[in-house]
Design a protein around this motif. Structure first.
Motif, short mmCIF file in Angstrom:
data_model
loop_
_atom_site.label_atom_id
_atom_site.label_comp_id
_atom_site.label_asym_id
_atom_site.label_seq_id
_atom_site.Cartn_x
_atom_site.Cartn_y
_atom_site.Cartn_z
N LEU A 221 53.34 51.78 -34.21
CA LEU A 221 52.38 50.92 -34.90
C LEU A 221 51.46 50.25 -33.89
CD1 LEU A 221 51.82 49.86 -37.82
CD2 LEU A 221 53.23 47.88 -37.22
N ALA B 254 57.29 50.01 -38.54
CA ALA B 254 57.23 49.38 -39.86
C ALA B 254 57.85 50.32 -40.88
CB ALA B 254 55.79 49.08 -40.26
N VAL C 130 48.31 47.07 -42.58
CA VAL C 130 49.09 48.28 -42.83
C VAL C 130 48.98 48.67 -44.30
CG1 VAL C 130 51.43 49.24 -42.92
CG2 VAL C 130 50.72 47.88 -40.95
N GLU D 246 60.03 43.09 -36.01
CA GLU D 246 59.52 42.19 -34.96
C GLU D 246 59.82 42.73 -33.58
OE1 GLU D 246 60.17 37.70 -33.20
OE2 GLU D 246 61.04 38.24 -35.12
N SER E 96 48.77 44.87 -35.54
CA SER E 96 48.86 45.22 -36.95
C SER E 96 49.66 44.16 -37.68
CB SER E 96 49.54 46.58 -37.13
OG SER E 96 48.78 47.62 -36.56
N ASP E 97 49.26 43.87 -38.91
CA ASP E 97 50.03 42.96 -39.73
C ASP E 97 50.26 43.62 -41.09
OD1 ASP E 97 47.61 42.73 -41.10
OD2 ASP E 97 47.14 40.76 -40.25
N ILE E 98 50.99 42.95 -41.96
CA ILE E 98 51.34 43.53 -43.25
C ILE E 98 50.10 43.89 -44.05
CG2 ILE E 98 52.39 43.01 -45.48
CD1 ILE E 98 54.55 41.46 -44.01
N ILE F 26 57.50 44.87 -41.18
CA ILE F 26 57.23 45.17 -39.78
C ILE F 26 58.40 44.66 -38.95
CG2 ILE F 26 55.71 44.71 -37.82
CD1 ILE F 26 53.38 44.54 -39.74
#
Length: 350
Positions: free
Chosen positions: A298, A332, A307, A327, A302-304, A325
């Motif tokens: 990923l 993810a 994505v 950590e 990138s965040d939720i 995701i």
């Protein structure tokens, strides 16, 4: 806290009772119709209560659960009344009578939650309370909060604002080679990438003499929170290759993620391999086979939301139902509404 709506009141029991439904527990996801059914078996009920309450007090939940953090902040010792916990829909489903004693009994011996002497309050064990640090004049509780603040800055174009630079400078001060990185002094800071690793994002220091130097903000975070470093990703871990210890690459666990950079990686990660067979949560909630996709490598930052947006573009609006995701890792897991949607997303650049 994110949770499902309470189960409807059960109808009168038939002459031959059906087997109890599996207890549902979906960490971090707001379910819509999967609240646990009432459980008659005391042992199973106690186990379900323990798992649910430990989740409410877990780092994963508290990072995003403002309500729980507010309740904990009401006392210096961070106690939350069981009466508050019993207002949550999942707890109502497990204990329709809202009794406090079964909750206190279920939490006895928990390694996450402590019960008060009077049996009426709960709190996260003090030893697990997160360290608070001040960066750029703001307070951050725990590693996840610092990472969450830093990641969006990596996507910015041009020089960072003064307030953002203040945060980065304070973070940089915890780097093992901070003085070497700073060199002639910092004129400005921007987001960019290391030429050797063009597929990753990092912070770049523009020095007073015009030279530039990038650095790993994750190394700074690990120095701040050594006990919270992801398993096998630094901290106290030792060894070679991926994880803690020796690595053959400078950016072994820099912004590029875990271990050495993947040779398959492009501008971002790719959705790979819809899982075969039955997809089941730890506590037994089943999903239709083929709906869960792992996104490997990923892209940093990138965040939720990003994505979800990219995969919905590939598979169709509303196709993505849930994104998690991992950590500290470029990984993810995405759940789609149907196997067809999951298949359509395979190979998408994320």
């Amino acid at each position: 806290p994110a949770e499902a709506a309470p189960a409807e009141a059960p109808a009168a029991a038939p002459a031959a009772a059906a087997p109890a439904a599996a207890i549902s527990f979906v960490p971090g996801e707001a379910g819509k119709s999967d609240a646990p059914a009432a459980v008659d078996d005391d042992e199973k009920r106690a186990a379900a209560i323990k798992k649910q309450v430990e989740y409410y007090f877990s780092e994963a939940n508290l990072t995003n659960d403002k309500f729980m953090r507010t309740e904990m902040a009401k006392t210096s010792e961070k106690w939350v009344p069981i009466s508050v916990i019993m207002t949550f829909n999942r707890m109502k489903a497990l204990l329709p009578g809202a009794e406090h004693a079964p909750v206190a009994a279920a939490m006895a011996g928990s390694e996450v939650v402590e019960v008060s002497e009077d049996g009426e309050k709960l709190r996260r064990l003090p030893a697990l309370m997160k360290k608070t640090v001040t960066l750029g004049g703001k307070e951050f509780v725990g590693r996840a909060a610092v990472v969450a603040h830093a990641r969006p800055l990596l996507q910015k174009e041009g020089e960072l604002a003064e307030e953002e630079c203040s945060f980065i400078k304070d973070l940089l001060s915890h780097h093992a080679k901070a003085a070497e990185k700073i060199g002639a002094g910092i004129a400005s800071i921007k987001a960019g990438c290391n030429p050797k690793f063009p597929d990753t994002r990092c912070f770049v220091l523009v020095r007073a003499d015009g030279s530039e130097e990038d650095f790993s903000y994750l190394k700074c975070v690990d120095a701040l929170f050594p006990l919270e470093a992801p398993p096998g990703k630094g901290g106290k871990g030792k060894g070679k290759g991926k994880g803690g210890g020796e690595r053959g690459s400078k950016r072994g666990r820099d912004e590029g993620g875990a271990g050495e950079p993947s040779p398959k990686r492009g501008r971002g990660g790719a959705a790979e391999g819809a899982q075969k067979g039955s997809e089941t949560t730890e506590a037994g909630t089943s999903y239709e086979p083929g709906c869960i996709v792992a996104v490997k490598d990923l892209a940093e930052g990138s965040d939720i939301s990003s994505v979800k947006e990219k995969l919905n573009d590939a598979a169709g609006a509303g196709a993505v139902r849930f994104v998690e995701i991992v950590e500290g890792q470029p990984l993810a897991f995405v759940r789609f509404g149907t196997p067809a949607a999951a298949t359509a997303a395979l190979g998408a650049s994320v």
